[in-house]
Design a protein around this motif. Sequence first.
Motif, short mmCIF file in Angstrom:
data_model
loop_
_atom_site.label_atom_id
_atom_site.label_comp_id
_atom_site.label_asym_id
_atom_site.label_seq_id
_atom_site.Cartn_x
_atom_site.Cartn_y
_atom_site.Cartn_z
N LEU A 293 0.80 -1.22 0.00
CA LEU A 293 0.00 0.00 0.00
C LEU A 293 0.84 1.27 0.00
O LEU A 293 0.35 2.34 -0.35
CB LEU A 293 -0.94 0.00 1.21
N VAL A 294 2.09 1.17 0.40
CA VAL A 294 2.98 2.33 0.50
C VAL A 294 4.33 1.94 -0.07
O VAL A 294 4.80 0.82 0.12
CB VAL A 294 3.14 2.77 1.98
N SER A 295 4.94 2.89 -0.78
CA SER A 295 6.31 2.69 -1.25
C SER A 295 7.18 3.79 -0.65
O SER A 295 6.71 4.88 -0.36
CB SER A 295 6.38 2.71 -2.77
N ARG A 296 8.46 3.45 -0.45
CA ARG A 296 9.40 4.42 0.10
C ARG A 296 10.53 4.66 -0.89
O ARG A 296 10.98 3.73 -1.55
CB ARG A 296 10.01 3.92 1.42
N THR A 297 10.99 5.91 -0.94
CA THR A 297 12.18 6.25 -1.73
C THR A 297 13.09 7.08 -0.84
O THR A 297 12.62 7.84 0.01
CB THR A 297 11.83 7.06 -2.99
N LYS A 298 14.38 6.90 -1.04
CA LYS A 298 15.36 7.61 -0.22
C LYS A 298 16.05 8.66 -1.08
O LYS A 298 16.54 8.37 -2.16
CB LYS A 298 16.37 6.63 0.36
N GLU A 299 16.07 9.89 -0.57
CA GLU A 299 16.74 11.01 -1.22
C GLU A 299 17.77 11.54 -0.23
O GLU A 299 17.44 12.34 0.64
CB GLU A 299 15.74 12.10 -1.59
N GLY A 300 18.99 11.06 -0.33
CA GLY A 300 19.99 11.42 0.67
C GLY A 300 19.62 10.81 2.00
O GLY A 300 19.46 9.61 2.12
N ARG A 301 19.43 11.68 3.01
CA ARG A 301 19.04 11.19 4.34
C ARG A 301 17.53 11.19 4.54
O ARG A 301 17.04 10.76 5.58
CB ARG A 301 19.68 12.07 5.41
#
Length: 94
Positions: free
Chosen positions: A62-70
Amino acid sequence: MVHSDADTLDAIFAALSDATRRSVLERLGEGQDLTVSELARPHGMSLTGFMKHLRVLENAGLVSRTKEGRIVRCALSPEPMQEAAMWLSRCEKF
């Protein structure tokens, strides 16, 4: 053997069974990606505790995560919700 469709629906409905997780989905459903901190802030719990809720939502797709630096941003993934809605619509006759 358990069907993967049944496992998927179980994960979706388990994720939706908690008010904190439903609140997260509502906020993300407003149309913008939010950071983990932004999502956790209104719930008054530790970040560690909140991450457990977020993990349940992720495992259900249901949720996706992406990392942008910290910074970790979260976005709504609507496809699993559509699958659950289709299943519920087949049960309307009951």
